[in-house]
Structures are given as structure tokens and as C-alpha cells.
Design a protein around this motif. Structure first.
Motif, short mmCIF file in Angstrom:
data_model
loop_
_atom_site.label_atom_id
_atom_site.label_comp_id
_atom_site.label_asym_id
_atom_site.label_seq_id
_atom_site.Cartn_x
_atom_site.Cartn_y
_atom_site.Cartn_z
N CYS A 20 30.60 41.33 37.81
CA CYS A 20 30.75 42.50 38.68
C CYS A 20 32.15 42.51 39.30
O CYS A 20 32.54 41.52 39.94
CB CYS A 20 29.68 42.47 39.76
SG CYS A 20 29.73 43.92 40.82
N ASP A 21 32.85 43.60 39.12
CA ASP A 21 34.23 43.72 39.62
C ASP A 21 34.23 44.52 40.92
O ASP A 21 33.85 45.69 40.93
CB ASP A 21 35.07 44.41 38.54
CG ASP A 21 36.48 44.74 39.03
OD1 ASP A 21 36.93 44.11 40.00
OD2 ASP A 21 37.10 45.63 38.42
N SER A 22 34.70 43.91 42.00
CA SER A 22 34.62 44.59 43.30
C SER A 22 35.85 45.43 43.63
O SER A 22 35.81 46.27 44.51
CB SER A 22 34.44 43.55 44.42
OG SER A 22 35.64 42.80 44.58
N ASN A 23 36.98 45.19 42.93
CA ASN A 23 38.21 45.85 43.37
C ASN A 23 38.89 46.70 42.29
O ASN A 23 40.04 47.10 42.44
CB ASN A 23 39.21 44.83 43.93
CG ASN A 23 39.60 43.82 42.86
OD1 ASN A 23 39.04 43.82 41.76
ND2 ASN A 23 40.56 42.97 43.17
N GLY A 24 38.17 46.95 41.20
CA GLY A 24 38.68 47.89 40.21
C GLY A 24 39.82 47.39 39.34
O GLY A 24 40.45 48.18 38.65
N ASP A 25 40.08 46.07 39.33
CA ASP A 25 41.13 45.59 38.42
C ASP A 25 40.58 45.24 37.03
O ASP A 25 41.30 44.74 36.18
CB ASP A 25 41.87 44.39 39.03
CG ASP A 25 40.98 43.15 39.14
OD1 ASP A 25 39.76 43.26 38.87
OD2 ASP A 25 41.51 42.08 39.51
N GLY A 26 39.29 45.51 36.84
CA GLY A 26 38.70 45.31 35.51
C GLY A 26 38.19 43.90 35.27
O GLY A 26 37.66 43.60 34.20
N ILE A 27 38.34 43.03 36.28
CA ILE A 27 37.93 41.64 36.14
C ILE A 27 36.86 41.33 37.18
O ILE A 27 37.07 41.56 38.39
CB ILE A 27 39.14 40.70 36.35
CG1 ILE A 27 40.19 40.97 35.26
CG2 ILE A 27 38.72 39.23 36.32
CD1 ILE A 27 41.50 40.23 35.48
N GLY A 28 35.74 40.82 36.73
CA GLY A 28 34.69 40.44 37.67
C GLY A 28 35.22 39.42 38.66
O GLY A 28 36.18 38.70 38.37
N ASP A 29 34.60 39.34 39.84
CA ASP A 29 35.14 38.45 40.88
C ASP A 29 34.04 37.99 41.82
O ASP A 29 32.88 38.42 41.73
CB ASP A 29 36.26 39.18 41.64
CG ASP A 29 35.87 40.60 42.02
OD1 ASP A 29 34.78 40.76 42.61
OD2 ASP A 29 36.62 41.55 41.70
N LEU A 30 34.42 37.08 42.75
CA LEU A 30 33.44 36.49 43.67
C LEU A 30 32.84 37.52 44.62
O LEU A 30 31.61 37.56 44.79
CB LEU A 30 34.07 35.32 44.44
CG LEU A 30 34.54 34.15 43.58
CD1 LEU A 30 35.19 33.07 44.47
CD2 LEU A 30 33.41 33.54 42.78
N PRO A 73 43.01 33.25 41.42
CA PRO A 73 43.31 34.40 42.30
C PRO A 73 42.59 35.69 41.88
O PRO A 73 42.14 36.44 42.75
CB PRO A 73 44.83 34.55 42.17
CG PRO A 73 45.31 33.21 41.72
CD PRO A 73 44.20 32.56 40.94
N GLU A 74 42.44 35.94 40.59
CA GLU A 74 41.73 37.16 40.16
C GLU A 74 40.29 37.18 40.67
O GLU A 74 39.68 38.24 40.78
CB GLU A 74 41.66 37.26 38.62
CG GLU A 74 42.97 37.36 37.92
CD GLU A 74 43.44 36.01 37.40
OE1 GLU A 74 43.57 35.06 38.23
OE2 GLU A 74 43.68 35.90 36.20
N PHE A 75 39.72 36.00 40.90
CA PHE A 75 38.32 35.94 41.32
C PHE A 75 38.17 35.98 42.85
O PHE A 75 37.09 36.20 43.36
CB PHE A 75 37.65 34.65 40.81
CG PHE A 75 37.34 34.66 39.32
CD1 PHE A 75 37.62 35.77 38.52
CD2 PHE A 75 36.78 33.55 38.71
CE1 PHE A 75 37.35 35.76 37.15
CE2 PHE A 75 36.49 33.53 37.34
CZ PHE A 75 36.78 34.64 36.57
CA CA Z 1 38.21 42.21 40.27
#
Ligand code: CA
Ligand code: ISL
Length: 564
Positions: A20-30, A73-75
Motif C-alpha cells: 500500500c502506497d501512502s504518498n503516491g510515489d508508486g512504492i508501497g511504504d510503512l 527512505p522510500e518506505f
Molecule cells: Ca510510497
């Protein structure tokens, strides 16, 4: 002694990049995972295992770690991670972290130092050798293609890497290295985590002298498993790790252990003398590959039910009261189980439920891989440009460019076996990008997300999701599911996999039609004089089981409880 908590638990694997990506950068994160904890709680799982979230250049999506004590950092940040841990614990769940200590990233400080000079204090943290006659020190193949050795220009020596060249193997013979690893493990454990999943943990010890691997085919480099699987000092290292770290905490550990047999399984997981709680064996993951394919990804063979029965029964029987199994049909390295062992077309719903019932009814702790509870399927990317996995890309290029195999044929292999089948974004709803991200996902979504997604599953009482939810509940209510003795029935039946799980008070009969045809078989006589209760099934129930011949509909599964 009370039973350890992890025996009755159910574990859910999150692959953070695709969850699940919370900030729209296309990468799932914490923070994305945080927003979905209630979903996992509602499913009923006890433990969340996170694939690596540490700092990494992502050559192998986090399995190449450049700093064990920082978050990618991406996460997010360490603070995000701490919040996640608190929120998981706050909901009565536990957190297991991935431990990748067979190798690091080549960007890790240790390796950056190690390569500088032959007398650098970190030199011996990795495995360096001189070349032989202008070539690599031996003929070992790396798992993801090419030689397992790369020459480093700075000193002119070669370093060993069982995976990509950016994943140099650590030298476990070095006691300083081992001590640093244990300190790092304690650092995480002291933060309150509940265990580790240990990446390729049975590859730590390589045989003395690093001799050539036996030559099996015409390729220049050969699979050298016999020289690094369950190596000579492995058990010594793991006993030390147990003494120095693991035994001091109330945690679970699960070893990822390719190429193990049940005798190793007993040794590793024995309740008194073992070195881990449980392990992932791979025999059932190799049933649809040819015999000369150690990676199990370069061949597609139809698997046989008789082989599945043989392999699973051996693990069930041999580890009974002597060790502990893990049960899994999927993870981030494997194709989707409904596409592989079921039918992802007409009988997707039935066969995904059958598979769920099947492995949840085996003895051992069950693992659910994200999306499995929805019956997510393999993806058929039309172009190699859509693939992301380093193993898939390397294999494709080797097949097409070096071996002259047709592009379409290589793609067909990826459709069946690529690790990216499991890595397409989690399908949350029918909105663009399946609700995974508002931006462009790092890997394309499976185009079937409008039909297969969480929102749909939650709104349909008959969904695969609710079968999983019910199975998790049943595990809490019926000790026979956790502890009962396994007994195979109808060993020769070509369509039906049937077995008992037996404890003093309760006996469970598990009946599974692994085919798209109806299947008939004879019920054991003794059943007719008992009260039978259908515990769970995947079709509308039939009122009474009263004849000696039972018929199971396509992919039908039934668990019958027998009392008295
Ligand atoms: Ca993200
Ligand atoms: O044995 C296999 C196939 O049946 C391999 O998939 C093997 O289990 C795998 O390559 C090891 O996997 C683990 O270590 C790798 C990493 O790429 C995987 O994602 C991880 O699960 C290197 O760290």
C-alpha cells in the motif's frame, strides 16, 4: 511446558513495496501498511512478517541490505517503523522481521571497506579468492545467472556472491562478523519485535576449499548446492546464534531453507535441540519443474497429485512430535497458488478455497501471502519491459540472447514462474491502480483487479477472503487442527487428496477434489456409525452424508468432524 504461541498462530506476509502506497510515489511504504492493519486484524492473523524494509539499493528489492539499522527512505523512517510496531502490538498482533545475513549489499559499509585492500580490517568479512588461470576461483553458478564470483579491480581478487554480484556473501567463519550480526539482531529484538524470518539461512557455511561443483549440463557455471547447503559449520553457527541471541527472547524464528529433507527439518526444529522454531521447505515448490532445474523456474512440468501427497505426507509424518512445519503455498518468490495448483479461470473461487482448506488443515503454522486471501492470480505481462525482478530479467536475457530461445517462449516461462507474479500491487478496490497508489506503481497492476479486490471480497459473504477468515477461526477452536496426528487416506486416488487429523476427542476428515471433474470414492465404513459435522467446505453443503460412496464436485473441499 506450555505450547509456544507460534504453533497456533497464523502468519501474514507483507511485501512492503507492493502492499500500500501512502504518498503516491508508486512504492508501497510503512505508513501505507499502517492504514491496513485493521484489515489484517479483521482477517484474524496473529503475526505480520515484513519482507525487508532496511536501507537498500534495491537490486533485489531489499534482499540486498546496505544498512541493517536504517529504514529504506522510500518506505519511511525509523519513527514510522516504531509507530507500526506499536500499532501492531496495540491490536494484539505480532511483528516478525526479515533477517538477511547470508549476504549484504555491495553498498554496505563493510563491503566498501572490505574491497579496499587485502589487509583492510573488514577484508575477511567477505569471501575473497584469487582467480585460477585467469578465471573465476571455481565453477559455481550464481542463483540469478552467471558466475558466483566477480573480480574486483581494486585488488584484482574475486569475491563470492551466491545471488547477484551486488549481494556479496558474508564470511561466517569470521567470529567478529558473527558477533556484529548478533549485536544487530539484539538491537531489533530489544525494540520489541517478535521474531525473524531467516533468509537462505542454511547457506551460511560453505565447504572447506570451495571445490568445483559437479558438472550437470553444458552451461559454463554449475549449481553448487552440495557445497553450501547445510554446510559443515552451519549447525555450529546457528547454535551459537541461539545461545547468544534467540534463546534470550520469547520469539519465533522461521528459516528459509532450500533443498532440505525431513531429517534436516527435524534437526533444525526439534523442540529441545533445534535452532529455529520452524522452517520453509521447498519440495512442493519443485513439483512443477523438471529434475535438472535446481531453480525450478526454467521448466514447466505438469505436477502430479501423487507427488504432492508423497511430499506433504513425508513432512507431516516425519516431523510429528519431533519438529514443527511451516505451511505455505505462496510467497514473494513464487507464482500465485491458484494459477499453479488450482484453476485461475472457471473454478478460481472453488480452487482457491480448496487450496486454503488444504494447507490450513495440514500440521504446521500457516502463512498467507498478501493477496492470496483474495485468490489473486499470476499476471501475463506482454513485454519484458513490464518485468522488474532481477532474476526474471537475467533469465530472460540468458534464454533469448545466449541460448537462442524464442522471445515468446521465454515470456511463457515468466508467465508461469516469474517472481513478479507475486509482486504486482495488492488489489484493494476497483479504482485506478487497484487502490494501491494514486501515482504510477513501480510495477504494473494485474489487469484483473476490477473483479479481484479487497472491496469486492469484503462485500461478498461467499468470497475466498471469508474462507480464510473462517479457517483462522477454526484453528483457534479445534486443537486437532494444530496438533492432531496426520494420516493419509486413499493414497492412490488420482483426483482426491484425503487425510485424517486425529486427537483424543476429535477426528477431522479432510476431503479434497484436486480436479475439475467430479470425483467418487468410498467412505471408510466406520464413518457411518458416527455423528458427522461439516466444519468447512467450499460448496453449499449437502444435507446428509449417508451413502458409502461420496461424490465431490469439481475442486470441492470438505472438512468433516467426527465425534465419539
Ligand atoms: Ca510510497
Ligand atoms: O529455491 C528457490 C526456488 O525454489 C529459490 O527461490 C530460493 O529460495 C531463493 O532464491 C532464496 O530466496 C531468498 O533469498 C534471495 C531473495 O532474492 C529472495 O527474495 C529471498 O526470499 C536472496 O536474498
Amino acid at each position: 511446558m506450555p505450547d509456544p504461541w507460534w504453533k497456533a498462530s497464523v502468519i501474514y506476509q507483507v511485501y512492503p513495496r507492493s502492499f500500500c502506497d501512502s504518498n503516491g510515489d508508486g512504492i508501497g511504504d510503512l505508513p501505507g501498511i499502517l492504514t491496513r492493519l485493521d484489515y489484517l486484524k479483521q482477517l484474524g492473523v496473529d503475526v505480520i512478517w515484513l519482507s525487508p524494509v532496511y536501507k537498500s539499493p534495491n537490486v533485489d528489492n531489499g534482499y540486498d541490505i546496505s544498512d541493517y539499522q536504517q529504514i529504506m527512505p522510500e518506505f519511511g523512517t525509523l519513527a514510522d517503523w516504531e509507530e507500526l510496531l506499536r500499532e501492531i502490538h496495540g491490536r494484539g498482533m505480532k511483528l516478525v522481521m526479515d533477517l538477511v545475513v547470508n549476504h549484504t549489499s555491495d553498498q554496505h559499509l563493510w563491503f566498501q571497506q572490505s574491497r579496499q585492500s587485502k589487509d583492510n580490517p573488514y577484508r575477511d568479512y567477505y569471501i575473497w579468492r584469487q582467480g585460477k588461470d585467469g578465471r573465476e576461483p571455481n565453477n559455481w553458478a550464481a542463483h540469478f545467472g552467471g558466475s558466483a564470483w566477480t573480480r574486483d579491480a581494486l585488488t584484482g581478487e574475486y569475491y563470492l556472491h551466491l545471488f547477484t554480484p551486488q549481494q556479496p556473501d558474508l564470511n561466517w567463519e569470521n567470529p567478529h562478523l558473527r558477533r556484529e550480526i548478533y549485536t544487530m539482531m539484539r538491537w531489533w529484538l530489544d525494540k520489541g519485535i517478535d521474531g525473524f524470518r531467516m533468509d537462505v539461512i542454511n547457506m551460511l557455511s560453505k565447504v572447506e576449499g570451495l571445490p568445483d561443483a559437479p558438472i550437470l549440463d553444458k552451461r559454463p557455471y554449475q549449481y553448487a548446492g552440495t557445497h553450501f547447503i547445510n554446510g559443515p559449520r552451519l549447525f555450529e553457527y546457528l547454535e551459537e546464534m541461539k545461545r547468544e541471541v534467540l534463546s534470550r527472547y520469547d520469539i519465533m524464528t522461521v528459516g528459509e531453507t532450500p533443498d532440505v529433507h525431513t531429517r534436516d527439518g527435524i534437526r533444525f526444529t526439534h523442540p529441545q535441540t533445534g535452532v529455529m522454531s520452524m522452517l520453509f521447505q521447498f519440495e512442493h515448490m519443485h513439483l512443477d519443474a523438471g529434475p535438472d532445474d535446481p531453480s525450478a523456474r526454467r521448466s514447466i512440468h505438469p505436477w502430479r497429485l501423487s507427488d504432492l501427497k508423497r511430499v506433504m505426507s513425508r513432512w507431516q509424518n516425519d516431523l510429528y512430535e519431533k519438529g514443527w512445519n511451516s505451511q505455505y503455498l505462496e510467497n514473494h518468490d513464487q507464482p500465485r497458488s491458484v494459477s499453479r495448483f488450482g484453476d485461475d479461470g472457471k473454478y478460481r473461487n472453488e480452487s482457491a478455497k480448496l487450496l486454503a482448506i488444504f494447507y490450513f488443515m495440514l500440521q504446521g503454522t500457516p502463512y498467507i501471502y498478501q493477496g492470496q486471501e483474495l485468490g489473486m492470480t499470476n499476471v501475463k505481462f506482454e513485454s519484458i519491459d513490464e518485468y522488474r525482478d532481477v532474476e526474471s530479467l537475467n533469465m530472460y536475457h540468458e534464454l533469448v540472447e545466449e541460448m537462442g530461445i524464442k522471445k515468446q517462449e521465454a515470456l511463457n516461462l515468466l508467465h508461469a514462474k516469474s517472481r513478479d507474479n507475486a509482486r504486482t500491487p495488492m488489489q484493494w478496490d476497483g479504482s485506478p491502480n487497484a487502490g494501491f497508489s494514486t501515482g504510477q506503481p513501480w510495477i504494473n497492476v494485474n489487469p484483473n483487479y476490477p473483479e479481484i479486490n479487497v472491496e469486492q471480497a469484503l462485500s461478498d459473504p461467499d468470497s475466498i477472503y471469508y474462507t480464510y477468515q473462517r479457517l483462522i477461526q477454526l484453528r483457534k477452536e479445534h486443537p486437532a487442527i494444530v496438533h492432531g496426528r496426520y494420516k493419509l487416506l486413499l493414497p492412490k486416488h488420482p483426483q482426491v487428496y484425503a487425510f485424517w487429523r486425529e486427537m483424543e476427542e476429535e477426528r477431522l476428515l479432510v476431503l479434497l477434489n484436486f480436479s475439475h471433474e467430479p470425483a467418487e470414492f468410498e467412505l471408510p465404513d466406520e464413518l457411518r456409525s458416527h455423528y458427522l459435522e461439516l466444519l468447512i467446505g467450499n460448496y453449499p453443503p449437502i444435507a446428509e452424508i449417508d451413502s458409502a460412496n461420496l461424490c465431490l464436485r469439481p475442486y470441492e473441499a470438505r472438512v468433516i468432524s467426527i465425534e465419539g
